[in-house]
Design an enzyme around this catalytic site. Structure first.
Site, mmCIF file in Angstrom:
data_model
loop_
_atom_site.group_PDB
_atom_site.id
_atom_site.type_symbol
_atom_site.label_atom_id
_atom_site.label_comp_id
_atom_site.label_asym_id
_atom_site.label_seq_id
_atom_site.Cartn_x
_atom_site.Cartn_y
_atom_site.Cartn_z
ATOM 1 N N ASN A 1 5.619 -0.855 3.428
ATOM 2 C CA ASN A 1 4.801 -0.235 4.469
ATOM 3 C C ASN A 1 5.624 -0.039 5.736
ATOM 4 O O ASN A 1 5.397 0.880 6.503
ATOM 5 C CB ASN A 1 3.583 -1.105 4.783
ATOM 6 N N ARG B 1 -1.622 6.182 5.328
ATOM 7 C CA ARG B 1 -0.691 6.198 4.194
ATOM 8 C C ARG B 1 -1.402 6.388 2.855
ATOM 9 O O ARG B 1 -0.805 6.873 1.899
ATOM 10 C CB ARG B 1 0.155 4.926 4.181
ATOM 11 N N ASP C 1 -9.175 -3.613 0.466
ATOM 12 C CA ASP C 1 -7.963 -4.286 0.942
ATOM 13 C C ASP C 1 -8.220 -5.034 2.239
ATOM 14 O O ASP C 1 -7.820 -6.193 2.383
ATOM 15 C CB ASP C 1 -6.849 -3.265 1.138
ATOM 16 N N HIS D 1 -0.394 -9.821 -0.557
ATOM 17 C CA HIS D 1 0.201 -9.342 -1.803
ATOM 18 C C HIS D 1 1.619 -8.915 -1.480
ATOM 19 O O HIS D 1 2.059 -9.028 -0.340
ATOM 20 C CB HIS D 1 -0.606 -8.163 -2.356
ATOM 21 N N THR E 1 0.786 -1.232 0.000
ATOM 22 C CA THR E 1 0.000 0.000 0.000
ATOM 23 C C THR E 1 0.823 1.290 0.000
ATOM 24 O O THR E 1 0.564 2.201 -0.792
ATOM 25 C CB THR E 1 -0.952 0.000 1.214
ATOM 26 N N ASP F 1 -3.319 0.445 -5.753
ATOM 27 C CA ASP F 1 -1.978 0.475 -5.171
ATOM 28 C C ASP F 1 -1.263 -0.863 -5.295
ATOM 29 O O ASP F 1 -0.050 -0.955 -5.088
ATOM 30 C CB ASP F 1 -2.034 0.924 -3.715
ATOM 31 N N HIS F 2 -1.996 -1.896 -5.615
ATOM 32 C CA HIS F 2 -1.476 -3.245 -5.841
ATOM 33 C C HIS F 2 -2.682 -4.124 -6.129
ATOM 34 O O HIS F 2 -3.834 -3.702 -5.962
ATOM 35 C CB HIS F 2 -0.714 -3.793 -4.619
#
Length: 540
Positions: free
Chosen positions: A103, A167, A300, A481, A82, A347-348
């Site tokens: 992170n 974040r 997420d 992830h 993230t 973000d992923h």
């Protein structure tokens, strides 16, 4: 492939579904008053197609049919989590340059662990916990496209970042914007003294309305009859995690304030706050182009618990589609259709749950990090003598004790050449690479570039374990992830609105291209760590 190597070279509800007007008529006398960046946390590209039959015409489908769809869009580095995702969507940079390598990571200079948005000098603003407020973008070593927009207008442009995750709001807002995030311990939206001394009146009023508590009092059931969720496997699966202390991971789900972020109403609450910010701060109403960065964190949280094949994920995206439609309609009403630009990405993406893969005879498994670290430490003691050879392990990276190595006259190459042939025989391990010295042999060139974009001398481990596809470091339930494999790197990239062409492309595009494309659209300098290229087809 050539594009990616070039990057390395450069661095080393009725209203929701209302039909929009004909865009070609609206754009005639338009001006770009507002850019809206949307990041959906943990969104696979395939979700645009897999759930499309049940999307409304006013949400994802509006962006795809009237905007531009980059269908083959990937991350350009090998740490798909993230913090880096949000940082590099908006900076167009790479972890090697930006310093946002995960992170969390180990700071080699201080010898301490670091959270991506941590700032011990900042304090909470608003009614939230002290810890939740000690946040800022100070760990980001480059500018963002939002910083560049602010500087280009002598700080006349307004920039606001909103997300449940700190974040997810802080990285997009850059160093010079304003960020708000959600404190689940109090149910309030907060900020930090990096941005302001006190919350604006509108934000305090929003918190006092207790919307979070109202959403947390609801029960999460499926939007439609659960029997019609044919794009997902059956609801009751033993490898899914629970939320709210439930005994089973099945519908209906009870909600508490602490688990609100794991439900669709986390998205809806985020949108409520973002729309209030847009209205109260008069975004899109001033002399300069403004920027609203929204990150939807809830997919997420839910994705980690239930996995990408779950009914929960299908339902959360059907409801997010309604939120996207509401956002677009509010933009039409407040800013004017054709007077704003929207992009949507993630973000992923995410891996399938290994137990799901194995149930279907597909290779996969769990990599138990602590056990592996113990084995590596024992091997080093055996070969080079007893000592604390490893300072830390994070993000699949091994941070070596360089002082001890120097004392015992052990080179990093010695360590790598000893460990590599042993560890690659371990189940679930694809390879071990020497990031610090660029020893990536045995890894195909395509993936080498992702690894080269990752290494930051102050924040990245010297060695990195590469797990096999379908494997990850985690627990027996749920998923995660963070790898360089396509299931983690392939994410959507949709463009819509002012200055945007109508069409699609299957040619490779990269997350780093977003900031470069926006800089061309806005006529401003690209961020100072940018490695991307403008996507020519996107722009009119």
């Amino acid at each position: 492939m050539n594009r990616l190597l070039t990057l390395v070279a450069l661095v080393s509800l009725n209203s929701c579904f209302a039909q929009p007007k004909n865009s070609s008529l609206v754009q005639k006398n338009a001006e770009n008053k507002l850019v809206v960046g949307i990041v959906v946390d943990q969104m696979r590209y395939e979700y645009l197609n897999r759930f499309a039959d049940r999307y409304s015409e006013g949400g994802f489908k509006r962006l795809m049919s009237q905007g531009f769809n980059c269908k083959n869009n990937h991350y350009h580095y090998a740490s798909t989590v993230t913090g880096p995702g949000h940082a590099h969507v908006y900076s167009g940079s790479v972890p090697a340059v930006s310093g946002i390598v995960g992170n969390e990571w180990f700071e080699k200079i201080s010898g301490q662990g670091m959270y991506v948005a941590s700032d011990s000098t900042a304090s909470v603003v608003g009614e939230g916990s002290d810890r939740a407020g000690k946040m800022s973008p100070k760990n980001l070593k480059v500018t963002s496209i939002t910083d560049q927009l602010r500087m280009a207008t002598q700080f006349g442009s307004k920039v606001i970042g909103v997300a449940i995750k700190d974040r997810g709001a802080i990285m997009p807002a850059g160093h010079t914007g304003t960020a708000y995030w959600f404190d689940s311990s109090t149910g309030n939206w907060i900020s930090s003294t990096h941005y302001m001394d006190a919350l604006p009146e509108w934000a305090t009023k929003f918190n006092n309305a207790d919307k979070a508590e109202a959403y947390a009092s609801l029960t999460w059931n499926t939007l439609y009859d659960i029997e019609t969720y044919t794009a997902s496997e059956e609801d009751d699966q033993p490898y899914e995690n629970t939320i709210s202390g439930e005994t089973k991971a099945v519908f209906p789900h009870s909600i508490k304030l602490g688990s609100l972020a794991s439900t669709p109403w986390g998205n809806t609450l985020t949108l409520d706050f973002a729309l209030e910010a847009m209205k109260s701060e008069n975004l899109g109403k001033g002399k300069y182009t403004d920027f609203l960065a929204i990150s939807f964190s809830s997919p997420d949280y839910a994705g980690h618990a239930f996995g990408p094949q779950s009914v929960e994920i299908e339902d959360i995206y059907l409801r997010l589609d309604q939120d996207i439609a509401r956002l677009l309609n509010e933009l039409d009403a407040q800013v004017g259709e054709g007077n704003y630009t929207v992009f949507l990405t993630a973000d992923h993406a995410v891996a399938d749950i290994p137990a799901y893969l194995m149930k279907n005879k597909i290779p996969g498994g769990l990599f138990i990090g602590r056990e592996f670290q113990n084995k590596v430490e024992a091997l080093l003691d055996q070969e080079f003598g007893d000592g604390d050879w490893i300072r830390a392990v994070d993000n699949y990276q091994i941070y070596m004790n360089r002082n001890l190595m120097s004392e015992k006259d052990v080179d990093l190459e010695d360590v790598f050449e000893y460990l590599q042939p042993i560890l690659t025989l371990e189940e679930g391990v694809y390879n071990l690479v020497n990031l610090a010295e660029g020893e990536l042999g045995g890894v195909p060139p395509f993936y080498q570039s992702l690894l080269q974009n990752l290494y930051n001398p102050k924040r990245t481990g010297e060695l990195m374990i590469l797990v096999e596809p379908g494997w990850f470091h985690g627990y027996n339930k749920g998923t995660t992830h963070g790898t360089m494999w396509a299931y983690d790197t392939h994410v959507p990239l949709l463009w819509y609105g002012y200055g945007i062409s109508n069409g699609e492309t299957v040619k490779p595009t990269y997350i780093s291209d977003i900031a470069a494309t926006l800089s061309q659209l806005l006529g401003i300098q690209e961020p100072n760590g940018s490695v991307g290229k403008p996507i020519e087809e996107v722009l009119k």
